[in-house]
Design a protein around this motif. Structure first.
Motif, PDB file in Angstrom:
ATOM      1  N   UNK A 299      35.487 -24.615 -15.933  1.00 47.93           N
ATOM      2  CA  UNK A 299      35.226 -26.031 -16.208  1.00 47.93           C
ATOM      3  C   UNK A 299      34.006 -26.519 -15.438  1.00 47.93           C
ATOM      4  N   UNK A 300      33.768 -25.946 -14.275  1.00 43.35           N
ATOM      5  CA  UNK A 300      32.577 -26.294 -13.491  1.00 43.35           C
ATOM      6  C   UNK A 300      31.348 -25.488 -13.938  1.00 43.35           C
ATOM      7  N   UNK A 301      31.510 -24.761 -15.040  1.00 45.24           N
ATOM      8  CA  UNK A 301      30.413 -24.039 -15.688  1.00 45.24           C
ATOM      9  C   UNK A 301      29.869 -22.882 -14.851  1.00 45.24           C
ATOM     10  N   UNK A 302      30.776 -22.198 -14.156  1.00 51.24           N
ATOM     11  CA  UNK A 302      30.416 -20.927 -13.533  1.00 51.24           C
ATOM     12  C   UNK A 302      30.272 -19.885 -14.640  1.00 51.24           C
ATOM     13  N   UNK A 303      29.247 -19.047 -14.572  1.00 52.51           N
ATOM     14  CA  UNK A 303      29.124 -17.900 -15.473  1.00 52.51           C
ATOM     15  C   UNK A 303      29.958 -16.750 -14.918  1.00 52.51           C
ATOM     16  N   UNK A 304      30.814 -16.185 -15.764  1.00 52.26           N
ATOM     17  CA  UNK A 304      31.647 -15.052 -15.360  1.00 52.26           C
ATOM     18  C   UNK A 304      30.884 -13.767 -15.663  1.00 52.26           C
ATOM     19  N   UNK A 305      30.438 -13.079 -14.615  1.00 53.36           N
ATOM     20  CA  UNK A 305      29.598 -11.891 -14.757  1.00 53.36           C
ATOM     21  C   UNK A 305      30.344 -10.657 -14.245  1.00 53.36           C
ATOM     22  N   UNK A 306      30.558  -9.682 -15.126  1.00 51.01           N
ATOM     23  CA  UNK A 306      31.271  -8.457 -14.745  1.00 51.01           C
ATOM     24  C   UNK A 306      30.283  -7.468 -14.120  1.00 51.01           C
TER      25      UNK A 306
ATOM     26  N   UNK B 137      29.046  -3.474   0.651  1.00 53.55           N
ATOM     27  CA  UNK B 137      27.581  -3.383   0.565  1.00 53.55           C
ATOM     28  C   UNK B 137      27.094  -3.613  -0.872  1.00 53.55           C
ATOM     29  N   UNK B 138      27.858  -3.081  -1.834  1.00 54.69           N
ATOM     30  CA  UNK B 138      27.482  -3.259  -3.236  1.00 54.69           C
ATOM     31  C   UNK B 138      27.490  -4.740  -3.633  1.00 54.69           C
ATOM     32  N   UNK B 139      28.503  -5.466  -3.190  1.00 62.52           N
ATOM     33  CA  UNK B 139      28.590  -6.887  -3.527  1.00 62.52           C
ATOM     34  C   UNK B 139      27.460  -7.677  -2.868  1.00 62.52           C
ATOM     35  N   UNK B 140      27.108  -7.318  -1.642  1.00 59.45           N
ATOM     36  CA  UNK B 140      26.005  -8.020  -0.975  1.00 59.45           C
ATOM     37  C   UNK B 140      24.689  -7.810  -1.736  1.00 59.45           C
ATOM     38  N   UNK B 141      24.481  -6.590  -2.228  1.00 57.07           N
ATOM     39  CA  UNK B 141      23.275  -6.342  -3.036  1.00 57.07           C
ATOM     40  C   UNK B 141      23.332  -7.136  -4.342  1.00 57.07           C
ATOM     41  N   UNK B 142      24.518  -7.221  -4.922  1.00 59.06           N
ATOM     42  CA  UNK B 142      24.690  -7.939  -6.190  1.00 59.06           C
ATOM     43  C   UNK B 142      24.421  -9.428  -6.021  1.00 59.06           C
ATOM     44  N   UNK B 143      24.807  -9.982  -4.876  1.00 54.45           N
ATOM     45  CA  UNK B 143      24.559 -11.397  -4.593  1.00 54.45           C
ATOM     46  C   UNK B 143      23.068 -11.706  -4.687  1.00 54.45           C
ATOM     47  N   UNK B 144      22.261 -10.791  -4.178  1.00 55.07           N
ATOM     48  CA  UNK B 144      20.802 -10.965  -4.231  1.00 55.07           C
ATOM     49  C   UNK B 144      20.297 -10.770  -5.657  1.00 55.07           C
ATOM     50  N   UNK B 145      20.740  -9.687  -6.298  1.00 52.50           N
ATOM     51  CA  UNK B 145      20.255  -9.366  -7.640  1.00 52.50           C
ATOM     52  C   UNK B 145      20.624 -10.441  -8.663  1.00 52.50           C
ATOM     53  N   UNK B 146      21.776 -11.075  -8.466  1.00 51.64           N
ATOM     54  CA  UNK B 146      22.242 -12.085  -9.416  1.00 51.64           C
ATOM     55  C   UNK B 146      21.783 -13.492  -9.024  1.00 51.64           C
ATOM     56  N   UNK B 147      20.966 -13.598  -7.973  1.00 51.43           N
ATOM     57  CA  UNK B 147      20.436 -14.897  -7.527  1.00 51.43           C
ATOM     58  C   UNK B 147      21.565 -15.908  -7.319  1.00 51.43           C
ATOM     59  N   UNK B 148      22.594 -15.458  -6.643  1.00 53.98           N
ATOM     60  CA  UNK B 148      23.791 -16.288  -6.449  1.00 53.98           C
ATOM     61  C   UNK B 148      23.504 -17.567  -5.671  1.00 53.98           C
ATOM     62  N   UNK B 149      22.513 -17.549  -4.812  1.00 50.70           N
ATOM     63  CA  UNK B 149      22.243 -18.733  -3.994  1.00 50.70           C
ATOM     64  C   UNK B 149      21.712 -19.893  -4.820  1.00 50.70           C
ATOM     65  N   UNK B 150      21.156 -19.598  -5.982  1.00 48.30           N
ATOM     66  CA  UNK B 150      20.550 -20.654  -6.799  1.00 48.30           C
ATOM     67  C   UNK B 150      21.245 -20.864  -8.138  1.00 48.30           C
ATOM     68  N   UNK B 151      22.300 -20.127  -8.407  1.00 48.41           N
ATOM     69  CA  UNK B 151      22.987 -20.237  -9.697  1.00 48.41           C
ATOM     70  C   UNK B 151      24.495 -20.320  -9.480  1.00 48.41           C
ATOM     71  N   UNK B 152      25.189 -20.773 -10.528  1.00 43.43           N
ATOM     72  CA  UNK B 152      26.649 -20.849 -10.478  1.00 43.43           C
ATOM     73  C   UNK B 152      27.220 -19.625 -11.171  1.00 43.43           C
ATOM     74  N   UNK B 153      27.569 -18.638 -10.389  1.00 40.20           N
ATOM     75  CA  UNK B 153      28.114 -17.414 -10.972  1.00 40.20           C
ATOM     76  C   UNK B 153      29.382 -17.012 -10.227  1.00 40.20           C
ATOM     77  N   UNK B 154      30.287 -16.385 -10.978  1.00 36.08           N
ATOM     78  CA  UNK B 154      31.462 -15.736 -10.407  1.00 36.08           C
ATOM     79  C   UNK B 154      31.388 -14.272 -10.817  1.00 36.08           C
ATOM     80  N   UNK B 155      31.220 -13.391  -9.837  1.00 35.75           N
ATOM     81  CA  UNK B 155      31.074 -11.966 -10.121  1.00 35.75           C
ATOM     82  C   UNK B 155      32.451 -11.326 -10.235  1.00 35.75           C
ATOM     83  N   UNK B 156      32.741 -10.763 -11.393  1.00 32.20           N
ATOM     84  CA  UNK B 156      34.058 -10.180 -11.658  1.00 32.20           C
ATOM     85  C   UNK B 156      34.082  -8.727 -11.200  1.00 32.20           C
TER      86      UNK B 156
END
Length: 639
Positions: A573-580, A457-476
């Protein structure tokens, strides 16, 4: 619609000698897909002819079996699939009490379902085991008279005699009736005589008094034969030895060596009563656990033209230098592993908000004990790839069926990758799990980690908060470990920090490989309340949440070493932001070291080849991503 997979067929001058044999099966669902593999193994083991399998399937069985046969690469075999949904209207009007449901009636539609040019076919139930070459059964077509259109074995129970219990009223049949688990169908003759209209008229007439079928297609076939006995060719009983309830199969044979086909047509299956049931059971188990890779052999005397897949593989193999010290590693990358998707029942309805996340991991037999714990910690969907032999896959099946925890979880997809070769193809296995996740996001982890409670549930909330659908992020998700086999799992970040201070927990691999997770910046994480960005550093291998369409793992890395590191490098290399994530954690549970890490530690050549593969990966990454990847080459030179 027809979907075909083409494999090698005997070419002239052999095709005149080696007859192409056609076999048809109706197969729907996960369980039937497993059963049909055992049937196919028993046929392939004995056969000396090219084969064409025709499968009438639902969507589930089509996905499973098409993937399996594409990866199996059996010479001199063709496989065609036909959509059962397009045939349902032909039989859906027939009330049917049999447990097979609507699929139990579909053999009636084969003259319509199968190609018009196909003149004859052997039709089999999925619960059949062959003890001889299927060509012997095919040869019986030559014994048909001009009028005979269907070959069947007499029913070996008293069902159609109507004396099994009081008020038992079966459908009409000729004498004891016939069993439809094994059928020889002369398709062109059936079409000419108007089979489709004839069986429909028979069914409509009998349903006026019978109201429904009890044994699905078998009832209608028998009612038809009673009206038209001249059309049936009775097969010797050893072509369908029926181990059903109330069976009289023991009267069919004197020696078990006489048997040709065993039919497990009782709901009790292997527990049925018969004086030779142990022999039958052992025969079945032999093929159940038989190494399917051994069935890839060419037919003797039947050299076959290579399929495009085989040509490509052979060309790649010829390019390898057998004197190369790392030949075995390079050869492993080209190995085609059989893959059985959705080995167990799978059901999952994705969330409608587009935030759903699948936990993705791989394992082998020695990590099986982790499954129940992971299911208790993660309530969301899971995609697991299991690297196992055929025999181990059956052990896993028994384990899963005996576990209340696993039986109650239908949203776990188990995908078996069958063992072959001398290395663990870890990234290939990971990719199977990744490609078969069905949610927009994936949590890429290892099976020996337990997620914190509530992480889904925490990760699903984080997906929304980090705007994952519109950005290149990898949540650590920060990784920790314990050296204790029994651990009181922390229920919060505060409790975890307390255990960290007491030495009950450690940051992951702190003692042996700090570079792997140091960039997570655990010191900052202790007090962080919002996600923070970290930069890539050499050998960084965190566990991350990303979009499902992320890069796949690089399959040149097998066994131990650099398999996750290379994946994180490509994300960077694909320019994902690594977000902890500040309030997420996972804990590694202790276990014995793997065989591959032992080889890595003890073999200088293993370590040399890993370094060679790393250099080549760096060069490939630089060519693929240009300036974005130059820092990796620089980092490699400085190490």
């Amino acid at each position: 619609s027809i979907f075909c997979i083409y494999f090698d067929l005997c070419s002239p001058p052999y095709k005149l000698t080696y007859t192409l044999i056609h076999v048809a099966c109706v197969c729907a669902g996960h369980n039937a897909s497993r059963d049909v593999v055992t049937l196919v193994k028993s046929i392939l083991f004995h056969r000396r002819n090219p084969l064409h399998f025709h499968f009438i399937t639902d969507t589930v069985a089509n996905r499973i079996l098409s993937s399996l046969f594409q990866s199996w690469m059996v010479p001199s075999v063709q496989v065609s699939f036909y959509d059962a949904d397009e045939l349902k209207s032909e039989v859906s009007w027939i009330p049917n009490k049999h447990y097979s449901g609507i699929y139990g009636l579909m053999k009636l539609t084969l003259t319509k379902a199968l190609p018009a040019h196909l003149s004859k076919v052997i039709v089999l139930d999925t619960d059949i085991t062959f003890a001889t070459d299927v060509a012997e059964l095919w040869g019986i077509f030559r014994k048909f008279t001009d009028k005979q259109v269907i070959g069947l074995v007499e029913n070996q129970s008293d069902w159609y005699l109507g004396n099994l219990w009081k008020n038992h009223k079966p459908w009409p049949a000729l004498g004891r009736g016939f069993n439809t688990g094994v059928i020889l169908l002369y398709l062109d003759r059936l079409r000419k005589m108007g089979w489709e209209q004839m069986w429909r008229l028979t069914a409509e007439r009998e349903l006026m008094s019978m109201l429904s079928t009890s044994l699905a297609d078998q009832d209608i076939f028998n009612a038809f034969i009673k009206q038209n006995p001249v059309l049936v060719h009775q097969l010797p009983c050893f072509w369908n030895v029926q181990l059903s309830d109330h069976t009289r199969s023991e009267q069919c044979y004197t020696e078990v060596s006489d048997l040709k086909v065993i039919h497990w047509n009782s709901p009790k299956k292997l527990r049925v009563k018969n004086k030779h049931v142990e022999f039958f059971r052992n025969l079945y188990l032999t093929f159940l656990e038989y190494d399917g890779n051994l069935l890839r052999r060419e037919l003797f005397g039947c050299p076959s033209p290579a399929s495009p897949q085989s040509v490509q593989l052979q060309s790649a193999l010829e390019e390898l230098d057998e004197d190369d010290q790392c030949y075995d590693f390079r050869r492993e990358r080209l190995t085609i592993h059989r893959v059985h998707l959705y080995f167990l029942q799978y059901e999952d309805t994705p969330t409608e908000d587009g935030t759903d996340i699948t936990l993705v991991a791989q394992l082998s037999m020695d990590r099986l004990q982790m499954l129940e714990a992971i299911c208790k910690h993660w309530e969301g969907p899971i995609s697991l790839a299991l690297y196992m032999s055929d025999a181990e896959a059956q052990q896993f099946l028994r384990y899963a069926q005996a576990s209340e925890v696993l039986k109650n979880r239908k949203n776990v997809g188990y995908h078996v990758v069958y063992k072959e070769g001398q290395f663990y193809p870890v990234n290939l296995v990971r990719n199977v799990a990744l490609k078969n996740a069905n949610t927009p996001y994936v949590f890429l982890t290892d099976v020996d980690f337990l997620p914190m409670y509530g992480l889904y549930d925490y990760l699903r909330r984080s997906v929304v908060q980090m705007d994952m659908s519109n950005t290149k992020k990898a949540l650590v998700v920060p990784a920790f470990e314990t050296l204790r086999y029994r651990l009181s799992f922390p229920k919060s970040k505060a409790e975890l920090l307390s255990m960290l201070d007491m030495g009950t927990l450690y940051t992951f691999r702190y003692h042996v490989w700090p570079k792997g997770h140091a960039p997570t910046n655990y010191a900052k994480w202790r007090t962080a309340t919002t996600p923070y960005k970290v930069e890539w550093e050499p050998d960084f291998e965190p566990y991350v949440v990303v979009k499902r369409d992320c890069p796949e793992y690089d399959q040149r890395f097998v066994g131990f070493g650099w398999n996750k590191v290379s994946h994180i490098m490509e994300l960077d290399a694909q320019e994902y932001d690594l977000m902890v994530l500040p309030n997420a954690f996972m804990i590694h549970m202790p276990h014995a070291p793997s065989f591959d890490i032992s080889k890595f530690r003890s073999s200088p050549s293993y370590r040399h080849c890993l370094n060679t593969l790393k250099d080549e990966f760096h060069q490939d990454l630089s060519r693929k991503y240009g300036s974005a990847a130059l820092k990796y080459l620089t980092a490699q030179r400085n190490m």
